[in-house]
Design a protein around this motif. Sequence first.
Motif, PDB file in Angstrom:
ATOM      1  N   THR A   1      17.086 -16.122  -2.855  1.00  0.00           N
ATOM      2  CA  THR A   1      16.652 -17.606  -3.277  1.00  0.00           C
ATOM      3  C   THR A   1      14.711 -17.153  -3.590  1.00  0.00           C
ATOM      4  OG1 THR A   1      16.066 -18.012  -0.859  1.00  0.00           O
ATOM      5  CG2 THR A   1      17.917 -19.049  -1.906  1.00  0.00           C
ATOM      6  N   ALA A   2      14.377 -16.155  -3.336  1.00  0.00           N
ATOM      7  CA  ALA A   2      12.989 -15.788  -3.497  1.00  0.00           C
ATOM      8  C   ALA A   2      12.861 -14.339  -4.006  1.00  0.00           C
ATOM      9  CB  ALA A   2      12.054 -16.407  -2.138  1.00  0.00           C
ATOM     10  N   ILE A   3      11.964 -14.104  -4.825  1.00  0.00           N
ATOM     11  CA  ILE A   3      11.580 -12.770  -5.049  1.00  0.00           C
ATOM     12  C   ILE A   3      10.155 -12.431  -4.647  1.00  0.00           C
ATOM     13  CG2 ILE A   3      11.307 -10.910  -6.791  1.00  0.00           C
ATOM     14  CD1 ILE A   3      13.089 -12.701  -8.487  1.00  0.00           C
ATOM     15  N   ILE A   4      10.125 -11.384  -3.658  1.00  0.00           N
ATOM     16  CA  ILE A   4       8.628 -10.739  -3.564  1.00  0.00           C
ATOM     17  C   ILE A   4       8.171  -9.202  -4.181  1.00  0.00           C
ATOM     18  CG2 ILE A   4       6.900  -9.770  -1.539  1.00  0.00           C
ATOM     19  CD1 ILE A   4       8.485 -11.714   0.024  1.00  0.00           C
ATOM     20  N   ASN A   5       7.402  -9.682  -5.165  1.00  0.00           N
ATOM     21  CA  ASN A   5       7.287  -8.403  -6.208  1.00  0.00           C
ATOM     22  C   ASN A   5       6.033  -7.615  -5.882  1.00  0.00           C
ATOM     23  OD1 ASN A   5       7.405  -7.073  -8.901  1.00  0.00           O
ATOM     24  ND2 ASN A   5       5.427  -8.008  -9.249  1.00  0.00           N
ATOM     25  N   LEU A   6       6.328  -6.289  -5.232  1.00  0.00           N
ATOM     26  CA  LEU A   6       5.206  -5.606  -4.737  1.00  0.00           C
ATOM     27  C   LEU A   6       5.107  -4.082  -5.491  1.00  0.00           C
ATOM     28  CD1 LEU A   6       6.087  -5.993  -0.804  1.00  0.00           C
ATOM     29  CD2 LEU A   6       4.439  -6.934  -2.111  1.00  0.00           C
ATOM     30  N   VAL A   7       5.831  -4.198  -6.694  1.00  0.00           N
ATOM     31  CA  VAL A   7       6.015  -2.808  -7.139  1.00  0.00           C
ATOM     32  C   VAL A   7       4.915  -2.601  -8.184  1.00  0.00           C
ATOM     33  CG1 VAL A   7       7.052  -3.742  -9.325  1.00  0.00           C
ATOM     34  CG2 VAL A   7       7.418  -1.359  -8.596  1.00  0.00           C
ATOM     35  N   GLY A   8       4.077  -1.272  -8.124  1.00  0.00           N
ATOM     36  CA  GLY A   8       3.050  -0.895  -9.022  1.00  0.00           C
ATOM     37  C   GLY A   8       2.632   0.536  -8.493  1.00  0.00           C
ATOM     38  N   ALA A   9       2.487   1.245  -9.734  1.00  0.00           N
ATOM     39  CA  ALA A   9       1.890   2.754  -9.444  1.00  0.00           C
ATOM     40  C   ALA A   9       0.327   2.477  -8.756  1.00  0.00           C
ATOM     41  CB  ALA A   9       1.539   3.329 -10.878  1.00  0.00           C
ATOM     42  N   THR A  10       0.145   3.718  -7.890  1.00  0.00           N
ATOM     43  CA  THR A  10      -0.989   3.689  -7.053  1.00  0.00           C
ATOM     44  C   THR A  10      -2.296   3.778  -7.895  1.00  0.00           C
ATOM     45  OG1 THR A  10      -2.437   4.821  -5.417  1.00  0.00           O
ATOM     46  CG2 THR A  10      -0.790   6.038  -6.947  1.00  0.00           C
TER      47      THR A  10
ATOM     48  N   ALA B   1      -5.066   4.813  -6.809  1.00  0.00           N
ATOM     49  CA  ALA B   1      -5.671   5.834  -6.149  1.00  0.00           C
ATOM     50  C   ALA B   1      -5.473   7.362  -6.722  1.00  0.00           C
ATOM     51  CB  ALA B   1      -5.559   5.826  -4.580  1.00  0.00           C
ATOM     52  N   LYS B   2      -5.421   7.271  -8.073  1.00  0.00           N
ATOM     53  CA  LYS B   2      -5.180   8.529  -8.730  1.00  0.00           C
ATOM     54  C   LYS B   2      -5.779   8.539  -9.930  1.00  0.00           C
ATOM     55  CE  LYS B   2      -1.200  11.056 -10.725  1.00  0.00           C
ATOM     56  NZ  LYS B   2       0.115  11.054 -11.016  1.00  0.00           N
ATOM     57  N   ARG B   3      -6.393   9.703 -10.385  1.00  0.00           N
ATOM     58  CA  ARG B   3      -7.506   9.656 -11.446  1.00  0.00           C
ATOM     59  C   ARG B   3      -6.879   8.970 -12.766  1.00  0.00           C
ATOM     60  NH1 ARG B   3     -11.919  12.815 -11.426  1.00  0.00           N
ATOM     61  NH2 ARG B   3     -12.933  13.016 -13.584  1.00  0.00           N
ATOM     62  N   TRP B   4      -7.961   8.363 -13.353  1.00  0.00           N
ATOM     63  CA  TRP B   4      -7.551   7.330 -14.268  1.00  0.00           C
ATOM     64  C   TRP B   4      -7.830   7.833 -15.723  1.00  0.00           C
ATOM     65  CZ3 TRP B   4     -10.819   2.445 -12.512  1.00  0.00           C
ATOM     66  CH2 TRP B   4     -10.531   2.084 -11.240  1.00  0.00           C
ATOM     67  N   THR B   5      -6.771   8.750 -16.205  1.00  0.00           N
ATOM     68  CA  THR B   5      -6.698   9.026 -17.509  1.00  0.00           C
ATOM     69  C   THR B   5      -6.222   7.958 -18.337  1.00  0.00           C
ATOM     70  OG1 THR B   5      -4.562  10.008 -17.224  1.00  0.00           O
ATOM     71  CG2 THR B   5      -6.272  11.578 -16.629  1.00  0.00           C
ATOM     72  N   LYS B   6      -6.399   8.313 -19.702  1.00  0.00           N
ATOM     73  CA  LYS B   6      -5.903   7.187 -20.286  1.00  0.00           C
ATOM     74  C   LYS B   6      -4.479   7.125 -20.319  1.00  0.00           C
ATOM     75  CE  LYS B   6      -5.785   5.875 -25.534  1.00  0.00           C
ATOM     76  NZ  LYS B   6      -6.212   6.426 -26.727  1.00  0.00           N
ATOM     77  N   LYS B   7      -3.468   8.229 -20.287  1.00  0.00           N
ATOM     78  CA  LYS B   7      -2.265   8.057 -20.027  1.00  0.00           C
ATOM     79  C   LYS B   7      -1.975   7.388 -18.508  1.00  0.00           C
ATOM     80  CE  LYS B   7       1.786  11.079 -19.577  1.00  0.00           C
ATOM     81  NZ  LYS B   7       2.342  12.431 -19.579  1.00  0.00           N
ATOM     82  N   TYR B   8      -2.560   7.702 -17.604  1.00  0.00           N
ATOM     83  CA  TYR B   8      -2.631   7.186 -16.160  1.00  0.00           C
ATOM     84  C   TYR B   8      -2.952   5.576 -16.284  1.00  0.00           C
ATOM     85  CZ  TYR B   8      -1.277   6.718 -11.336  1.00  0.00           C
ATOM     86  OH  TYR B   8      -0.558   6.168 -10.107  1.00  0.00           O
TER      87      TYR B   8
ATOM     88  N   ASP C   1       1.665  -0.706 -16.955  1.00  0.00           N
ATOM     89  CA  ASP C   1       3.231  -0.561 -17.508  1.00  0.00           C
ATOM     90  C   ASP C   1       4.097  -0.693 -15.975  1.00  0.00           C
ATOM     91  OD1 ASP C   1       2.462  -0.471 -20.038  1.00  0.00           O
ATOM     92  OD2 ASP C   1       3.069   1.315 -20.234  1.00  0.00           O
ATOM     93  N   SER C   2       3.611   0.028 -15.126  1.00  0.00           N
ATOM     94  CA  SER C   2       4.576  -0.196 -13.954  1.00  0.00           C
ATOM     95  C   SER C   2       4.516  -1.566 -13.340  1.00  0.00           C
ATOM     96  CB  SER C   2       3.949   0.716 -12.695  1.00  0.00           C
ATOM     97  OG  SER C   2       2.612   0.242 -12.310  1.00  0.00           O
ATOM     98  N   ARG C   3       3.422  -2.392 -13.450  1.00  0.00           N
ATOM     99  CA  ARG C   3       3.288  -3.741 -12.991  1.00  0.00           C
ATOM    100  C   ARG C   3       4.083  -4.819 -14.087  1.00  0.00           C
ATOM    101  NH1 ARG C   3      -0.003  -0.840 -10.708  1.00  0.00           N
ATOM    102  NH2 ARG C   3      -1.028  -1.345  -8.629  1.00  0.00           N
ATOM    103  N   VAL C   4       3.716  -4.618 -15.270  1.00  0.00           N
ATOM    104  CA  VAL C   4       3.994  -5.674 -16.263  1.00  0.00           C
ATOM    105  C   VAL C   4       5.445  -5.614 -16.843  1.00  0.00           C
ATOM    106  CG1 VAL C   4       3.623  -6.663 -18.628  1.00  0.00           C
ATOM    107  CG2 VAL C   4       1.614  -5.880 -17.088  1.00  0.00           C
ATOM    108  N   GLN C   5       5.763  -4.174 -17.071  1.00  0.00           N
ATOM    109  CA  GLN C   5       7.254  -3.926 -17.525  1.00  0.00           C
ATOM    110  C   GLN C   5       8.328  -4.394 -16.619  1.00  0.00           C
ATOM    111  OE1 GLN C   5       7.752   0.226 -18.618  1.00  0.00           O
ATOM    112  NE2 GLN C   5       7.037  -0.200 -20.677  1.00  0.00           N
ATOM    113  N   SER C   6       8.074  -4.059 -15.309  1.00  0.00           N
ATOM    114  CA  SER C   6       8.959  -4.386 -14.238  1.00  0.00           C
ATOM    115  C   SER C   6       9.191  -5.817 -14.060  1.00  0.00           C
ATOM    116  CB  SER C   6       8.550  -3.864 -12.726  1.00  0.00           C
ATOM    117  OG  SER C   6       7.241  -4.117 -12.382  1.00  0.00           O
ATOM    118  N   MET C   7       8.143  -6.588 -14.163  1.00  0.00           N
ATOM    119  CA  MET C   7       8.309  -8.278 -13.991  1.00  0.00           C
ATOM    120  C   MET C   7       8.898  -8.578 -15.263  1.00  0.00           C
ATOM    121  SD  MET C   7       5.064  -9.843 -12.050  1.00  0.00           S
ATOM    122  CE  MET C   7       3.765  -8.830 -12.585  1.00  0.00           C
ATOM    123  N   ALA C   8       8.670  -8.084 -16.716  1.00  0.00           N
ATOM    124  CA  ALA C   8       9.620  -8.602 -17.806  1.00  0.00           C
ATOM    125  C   ALA C   8      10.732  -8.209 -17.479  1.00  0.00           C
ATOM    126  CB  ALA C   8       8.798  -7.676 -19.012  1.00  0.00           C
ATOM    127  N   LEU C   9      11.442  -7.128 -16.907  1.00  0.00           N
ATOM    128  CA  LEU C   9      12.729  -6.874 -17.007  1.00  0.00           C
ATOM    129  C   LEU C   9      13.514  -7.986 -16.130  1.00  0.00           C
ATOM    130  CD1 LEU C   9      15.204  -5.169 -17.036  1.00  0.00           C
ATOM    131  CD2 LEU C   9      14.292  -3.669 -15.287  1.00  0.00           C
TER     132      LEU C   9
END
Length: 302
Positions: free
Chosen positions: A65-74, A76-83, A89-97
């Motif tokens: 009856t309810a969803i709690i969405n906590l997923v997301g890459a940390t 606390a890891k160096r922010w390269t362009k790729k990371y 994406d780990s936050r937005v793609q998961s919710m889109a699915l």
Amino acid sequence: MKKILITGATGLIGHALTQQCLEAGISVNYLSTSKDKIKKSENYNGFYWNPKYGEIDEKAFEGVTAIINLVGATIAKRWTKKYKKIIIDSRVQSMALIYDTLQRIDHDIVHFISASGINIYPHSKTKLYTEESTEVDDNFLAEVVIKWEKAALRFKDLGMEVTKVRTGMVLAKNDGALPKLVKPIKLGVGAPLGDGSQWQSWIHIDDIAGIYLFILTNQLEGIYNAVAPNPVLNKKMTKLIAAQLDSPLWLPPIPGFVLKVALGEMAILVLEGQLVSSKKIQELGYMFKFYNVESALQDLLE
């Protein structure tokens, strides 16, 4: 009482929340990208998904009856362009699915609760931010939160109540920010970061899980700041940890430019902060277990 679905259930907050839900008689389904972490029992059941490839076990939504969405890459890891792309994406793609899946299946879900961050608020040493504050920072973390919350709001289109939980620094014994603060102090090289005057709006792991459970059971919607009632300055936090560990501080504060060289853009995590209010959730009846950082540190470090 009910059955809920948690994404990120095996993470720091998810694990604590799952325990509180089960103790409250709420059954938990959870999604995991690791088949090794999928377990089955009477009231705790895992299901496989892979947001990157659009894979999800639709059985995860049965009876929920309810969803709690906590997923997301940390963050606390160096922010390269790729990371940086991975973080978003780990936050937005998961919710889109999840959104696309709910559009095509029959379900009984009426409430979507999503993690978010206080990092949306600009760095300030004087401004007290409430849920009514409209100021938005212009850095990468704020960009993450904006896209995160925008993805969550889409679930209103499916007729659900939507809640965004803007979380501060979570203090836990063996994971999250606290072990990273404790380690240098234990080694005798602890010191305030920058000038130490940046605010740290923290929350004990028991209380962040408790706030999610409170929001769930009371069907609260909207934005809620999930921080303890008494934020502290970085230099005070550092001194209190050292005192609790009986490990004296003897080094001067670590200059900001040194941290920027070492951490790059990610240095804003430790050099900037926000003074954030918890008044809204308190006025609705949530009773914090840990109001002051002294009692939180005593509980976690004894």
